[in-house]
Enzyme design. Structure first.
Site, PDB file in Angstrom:
ATOM      1  CD  GLU A 202      -4.529  -5.804   2.980  1.00 22.08           C
ATOM      2  OE1 GLU A 202      -5.309  -5.149   3.785  1.00 22.08           O
ATOM      3  OE2 GLU A 202      -3.173  -5.803   3.118  1.00 22.08           O
TER       4      GLU A 202
ATOM      5  CD  GLU B  87      -3.190  -0.726   2.206  1.00 21.41           C
ATOM      6  OE1 GLU B  87      -2.762  -0.081   3.298  1.00 21.41           O
ATOM      7  OE2 GLU B  87      -4.197  -1.084   1.874  1.00 21.41           O
TER       8      GLU B  87
HETATM    9  C1  GAL Z   1      -4.305  -2.468   5.099  1.00 22.06           C
HETATM   10  C2  GAL Z   1      -2.919  -3.098   5.256  1.00 22.06           C
HETATM   11  C3  GAL Z   1      -3.016  -4.319   6.014  1.00 22.06           C
HETATM   12  C4  GAL Z   1      -3.835  -3.990   7.510  1.00 22.06           C
HETATM   13  C5  GAL Z   1      -5.136  -3.591   6.993  1.00 22.06           C
HETATM   14  C6  GAL Z   1      -5.973  -3.072   8.218  1.00 22.06           C
HETATM   15  O1  GAL Z   1      -4.207  -1.167   4.810  1.00 22.06           O
HETATM   16  O2  GAL Z   1      -2.603  -3.362   4.021  1.00 22.06           O
HETATM   17  O3  GAL Z   1      -1.609  -4.819   6.393  1.00 22.06           O
HETATM   18  O4  GAL Z   1      -3.097  -3.137   8.337  1.00 22.06           O
HETATM   19  O5  GAL Z   1      -4.934  -2.331   6.171  1.00 22.06           O
HETATM   20  O6  GAL Z   1      -6.203  -4.295   9.120  1.00 22.06           O
END
Ligand code: GAL
Length: 635
Positions: free
Chosen positions: A251, A182
């Protein structure tokens, strides 16, 4: 007799199949990852190996497989594996190779997100603290010392995987890898050097020659051949930065992380199912749940500030490894329904058409007569009836119906058929047969002295930033000062009450005057800074001020998060309540002690002879270590 022989032969055949593997060629085209020439529709889920115990891994992986996952995703945690430079640890919960092999044994693929910056609510975003002290280093930018270290660790992990033949190109389960994490969310803060850094990271990763594709998540300008992927609660509107790359979602947040003091997060499965179906409706072919099993932040691995030890995440498998229902079951049903559409989906692109206001069809139709459709009502207020291909369908608000044959609905995301379970937690007494009223009898304790107790304490003029001082070997730093009070100080005059004022970058402070607790304060996830202003009683002559500063997980997110700092940076003042008189103690000579005496003695695990047990626990003692054993009931 004959039956027994047949049975043995079958068992042998199964055994051979489970262990034999063939190298697979993994590439991609604009629709999907392509494994050995075949496009794949892949459902993935995140399980971070150090957030559970190795004896939990086979069961977590099996439950993932039963839930319809094809891929397990994990980050790699640099600070676990290289706690001191060039000293590696891959044992126990850190046994990455074992974890990857267990996933392979279950017949699932692996997405290895090496980072090595991982965010992940993990202490310092996964970077080892020693990295901060490398001469001339600047994190996550076009900086030679940083790039050298990042490359060294990434190559170390890649080599380890190669040595064990774990890449798909070698017959192993790893079909995908990630570099960085990110960075696109914060790269503007790094200026042009951020752009060159990302190009370097892509080239560096590619040069490691894993034989499988690399991704960068949330990185719109991810250089070819890296695939830029989406992270978020919804990714149906996402498009990759080239029409030669597939639409991938790395994600899909199944809940959220918990911060101390925050509300326990909850994401309804109907909403997750809707988001997943919308993604596949609009051309997606790879989707990962973050987290599928969140687990626990053991030891001092929690990120920060104030990330809780539980990383349950409201995930389909809960912190303890139990199925969270109906979340797990409903998503399993969604996966089955989507897989019924797989052939048509992989054969062609979707045709998206409006069926009315907030109503949309996504249709995968091939010349050879395959047809699968997704019908969506993305209005939040009202249900709707739509006409599609001559039939009418009722769509609840915020839902998607899945029609693998373009005719019959096999699933609507808002309708749950899976069972619901409501977990019940029961309170156990600590020892069999002893009632919970007897609870305190089971505690033992060790006193922790207030202030400096170690001969490795040192003096320094002024107030020191905490992380640079402790190098995070402990959460605790004592700031101690002895100051002479004559009684003539202006702040004592006119019936004024003396007030101790302390300002800290975070995350919590305990203030003691002459060994007695005067006051305390703490920050929070959104505002780690803390100020205390407490009335104190001073005596003529020497007065000791002992300030205990605590960190509660080092920051893991944001531009330059590594430099955010912690601890008492001042001012530290004594003030009069009724007059404006103040003396500032900030630039005096302070004495510092990194860590507590108990930590130096190896508590809470070590030095069993120090632990005192008695029915009357000590009172009027500000700092105490307590220990009790809990009996875990299985089954
Ligand atoms: C995303 C990140 C993850 C985790 C998630 C929140 O932005 O890539 O590593 O931090 O947010 O749980």
């Amino acid at each position: 007799m004959r039956e027994t022989e047949i049975l043995i032969v079958l068992v042998l055949v199964v055994g051979v199949l489970a262990t034999t593997s063939f190298p697979a060629n993994v590439t991609y085209d604009h629709r999907a990852l392509v494994i050995d020439g075949q496009r794949k529709l892949l459902i993935s889920g995140s399980i971070h190996y150090p957030r559970s115990t190795p004896d939990m891994w086979p069961d977590l992986i099996q439950k993932s497989k039963d839930g319809g996952l094809d891929v397990i995703e994990t980050y790699v945690f640099w600070n676990l594996h290289e706690p001191a430079r060039n000293q590696y640890d891959f044992e126990g919960r850190n046994d990455l190779v074992k974890f990857v092999k267990l996933v392979a044994e279950a017949g699932l693929y692996v997405h290895l997100r090496i980072g090595p910056y991982v965010c992940a609510e993990w202490n310092y975003g996964g970077f080892p603290l020693w990295l901060h002290f490398v001469s001339g280093i600047k994190f996550r930018t076009d900086n030679e010392p940083f790039k050298a270290e990042m490359k060294r660790f990434t190559a170390k992990i890649v080599d380890m995987m190669k040595q064990e033949n774990l890449y798909a190109s070698q017959g192993g389960p790893i079909i995908l890898s990630q570099i960085e994490n990110e960075y696109g969310n914060i790269d503007s803060a790094y200026g042009p050097a951020g752009k060159t850094y990302i190009k370097w990271a892509a080239t560096m990763a590619t040069s490691l020659d894993t034989g499988v594709p690399w991704v960068m998540c949330q990185q719109a300008d991810a250089p070819d051949p890296l695939i830029n992927t989406c992270n978020g609660f919804y990714c149906d509107q996402f498009t990759p930065n080239s029409d030669k790359k597939p639409k991938m979602w790395t994600e899909n947040w199944t809940g959220w992380f918990l911060a101390f003091g925050g509300a326990v997060p909850y994401r309804p499965v109907e909403d997750i199912a809707f988001a997943v179906a919308r993604f596949f409706q609009r051309g997606g072919t790879f989707q990962n749940y973050y987290m599928y099993h969140g687990g626990t932040n053991f030891d001092r691995t929690s990120g920060g500030p104030f990330i809780s030890t539980s990383y349950d995440y409201d995930a389909p498998i809960d912190e303890y490894g139990l199925l969270r229902q109906p979340k797990w079951g409903h998503l399993k049903d969604v996966h089955k329904a989507i897989k019924l559409c797989e052939e048509a989906m992989l054969a062609t692109d979707p045709t998206i058409t409006s069926l009315g206001s907030n109503l949309e069809a996504g249709v995968y139709k091939t010349g050879s007569g395959l047809c699968s459709a997704f019908l969506a009502n993305f209005g939040t207020q009202s249900d709707a009836t739509v006409n599609f291909s001559g039939n009418s369908y009722r769509l609840p608000a915020w839902s998607v119906s899945i029609l693998p044959d373009c005719k019959n609905v096999v699933l609507n995301t808002a309708k749950i058929n899976s069972m619901t379970t409501i977990p019940r937690f029961s309170t156990l007494s600590l020892k069999d047969g002893i009632s919970s009223e007897a609870f305190p009898d089971d505690w033992s304790w060790v006193n922790e002295p207030v202030g400096i107790s170690s001969n490795s304490a040192f003096n320094k003029l002024g107030l020191l930033e905490q992380i640079n001082t402790t190098a995070d070997i402990s959460d605790y730093l004592w700031y101690s000062l002895s100051t002479d009070i004559t009684g003539d100080e202006p702040f004592l005059q006119g019936g004024s009450q003396t007030v101790l004022h302390v300002e800290s970058l975070g995350h919590a402070i305990y203030g003691f005057i002459n060994g007695k607790l005067a006051g305390s304060g703490k920050g929070s996830y959104n505002n780690p800074k803390v100020t205390i202003e407490v009335p104190v009683t001073l005596i003529p002559g020497k007065n000791r001020i002992d300030l205990l500063s605590l960190t509660v997980g080092l920051q893991n997110y944001g531009a330059f998060y590594d430099l955010s700092g912690a601890g008492i940076t001042g001012p530290v003042q004594l003030k009069g309540s009724k007059n404006n008189s103040t003396i500032d103690l900030s630039s005096k000579q302070w004495t510092y002690q990194v860590g507590l005496k108990g930590e130096a003695l190896g508590l809470p695990k070590g030095s069993s002879s120090l632990w005192l047990s008695q029915s009357n626990l000590p009172k009027q003692q500000p700092l105490i270590w307590y220990k009790a054993w809990a009996r875990v009931k299985h089954g």
